[in-house]
Design a protein around this motif. Structure first.
Motif: not given
Lengths: 243, 200
Positions: A187-209
């Motif tokens: 989940k942590w790596y996925l948050t970083v990956a979403y941020l790298q992919a310029n998808q902050p909303k997805e990154a935020e959702t996972i980070y909130q979890e």
């Protein structure tokens, strides 16, 4: 009819192996192979020679591409940071009041810290060192091999800034029957990956979890937490979300 | 299922596998470059993080790519549902690297851990092991091919590498005519056969 001389026989076998015989000739060739073991061995040798020549050429091709790629990697690693040279200007020393000095320092530190957490990449840790080598993990608790491979590949793709490759693999690890530690790390790596992919909303959702889970077992440093929240915010402010 | 395939990029992987099997050398060349550009980075990081230096990592990358492409071309590797090319490359590389560490008399903790992760055996692991053994045998034959010398190597490879006819090979090599080139090719094959016999 099988040619008599060795040289003509070689040409006949060559033609057979490269589909250059008519159907009648092929049938005659195959009949000869069945009835004559010595000839069959000759065909086998020619097939083996073909395969070795193919592999030799393939090794040559891979070697050439490899040399180019290694050079590219070296060039990329050796590329110096492009910095504007600073030319010092000679100035007479001036007396600065203490409050100006303190305010200036505080502002500089704030700017430096904000710049750091905005621009500095988030480091992905070597999870194997942290947990698998920890001693108390029994074999039955280890992730299945495919989950493990996806976990490792996903992490490597995050480290190499290839989020499109990392995201589906890490999502698969989260759906795997593995112990919570691997899901949490993914989940942590996925948050970083979403941020790298310029998808902050997805990154935020996972980070909130992550932040809302009191049992979250992967250790994220305080600095990385500051970086991720700030970088998600910045990406959202500047509308970088491509989703 | 289709969505899942799109999600994990299986469709593009299938295309890549098809291109790696191509007889067109230009297409094959581009497909190998794609393996380098999109699928090999986990292998490099794996070695760098686990006791190897940049030289080790580069060596292992080259061997892994070569073995993988050979396995794809001779049918030893089949893309299975839910698997990825880079994960398989990783298994191939891990086996090679484990052997290298053993040869150096140096077993890192992580290798023991990784050996424990799969319960000892699965089809992938077996497939990687089989490919490695096949390649080791084939490498011996390639070494014998290297013993033929440059002249014979040129005669035997010119057709496949550059698509030259026997007449063009004769011109390139400075032979009088096509028959001489065919005769020379025959002699080179006899030499190769003798080397193979000597080996077995």
């Amino acid at each position: 009819m099988r040619p008599k001389s060795g040289q003509e026989q070689m040409e006949w076998i060559d033609a057979y192996l490269h589909d250059a015989l008519s159907s009648t000739e092929r049938a005659a060739f195959e009949k000869e192979m069945i009835s004559n073991p010595e000839f069959a061995r000759e065909v086998e040798f020619m097939q083996q020679a073909d395969s070795v020549i193919d592999d030799f050429l393939l090794a040559e091709m891979v070697g050439e591409i490899h040399a180019e790629k290694v050079q590219e990697w070296k060039d990329a690693e050796a590329e110096p940071a492009k910095e504007t040279p600073v030319i010092p200007l000679h100035r007479e020393p001036q007396q600065v009041p203490w409050w100006k000095w303190s305010a200036g320092t505080a502002a500089a530190v704030t700017i430096a810290f904000t710049s750091y957490i905005t621009l500095s990449p988030i480091q992905v840790q070597d999870t194997l060192s942290q947990t698998l080598r920890g001693g108390d993990a029994s074999i039955s608790e280890q992730p299945s091999r495919i989950c493990f491979e996806n976990f490792y590949a996903g992490r490597s793709f995050v480290m190499t800034q290839q989020p499109s490759q990392a995201i589906p693999r890490l999502q698969q690890v989260i759906d795997c029957e593995v112990r919570p530690y691997f899901k949490d790390a993914s989940k942590w790596y996925l948050t970083v990956a979403y941020l790298q992919a310029n998808q902050p909303k997805e990154a935020e959702t996972i980070y909130q979890e992550i932040t809302e889970n009191p049992d979250f077992s992967y250790d994220i440093t305080w600095l990385d937490k500051q970086k991720i929240s700030w970088q998600i915010r910045i990406a959202k402010w500047f509308g970088k979300d491509e989703a | 299922m289709q969505n899942f395939k799109v999600l994990i990029g299986t469709q593009s992987q299938e295309k890549l596998i098809a291109r790696l099997r191509s007889k067109d050398r230009r297409e094959l060349n581009e497909a190998i470059r794609d393996v380098y550009d999109h699928h090999i980075s986990p292998v490099r990081y794996f070695v760098l993080q686990n006791g190897g230096d940049a030289h080790d990592a580069d060596d292992l990358v080259q061997t892994t790519v070569l073995n993988f492409v050979q396995a794809v071309r001779n049918g030893s590797f089949q893309l299975q549902e839910g698997t990825t090319i880079e994960a398989f490359l990783f298994v191939l590389a891990k086996n090679r690297w484990r052997n290298t560490l053993k040869q150096r008399g140096f077993m890192r903790d992580y290798v023991q851990e990784m050996e424990a992760t799969g319960g000892g055996y699965d089809s992938w692991e077996a497939s990687a092991q089989r490919i490695m053994e096949e390649r080791e045998e084939q490498e011996r034959y390639i070494q014998l091919f290297n013993l033929l010398g440059e002249r014979c190597q040129t005669i035997l490879t010119a057709y496949r590498r550059d698509g030259l006819s026997m007449r063009e090979i004769a011109q390139k090599m400075g032979f009088d005519n096509e028959r001489v080139a065919i005769n020379e090719k025959y002699k080179c094959l006899q030499k190769l056969k003798a080397l193979f016999r000597y080996e077995t």
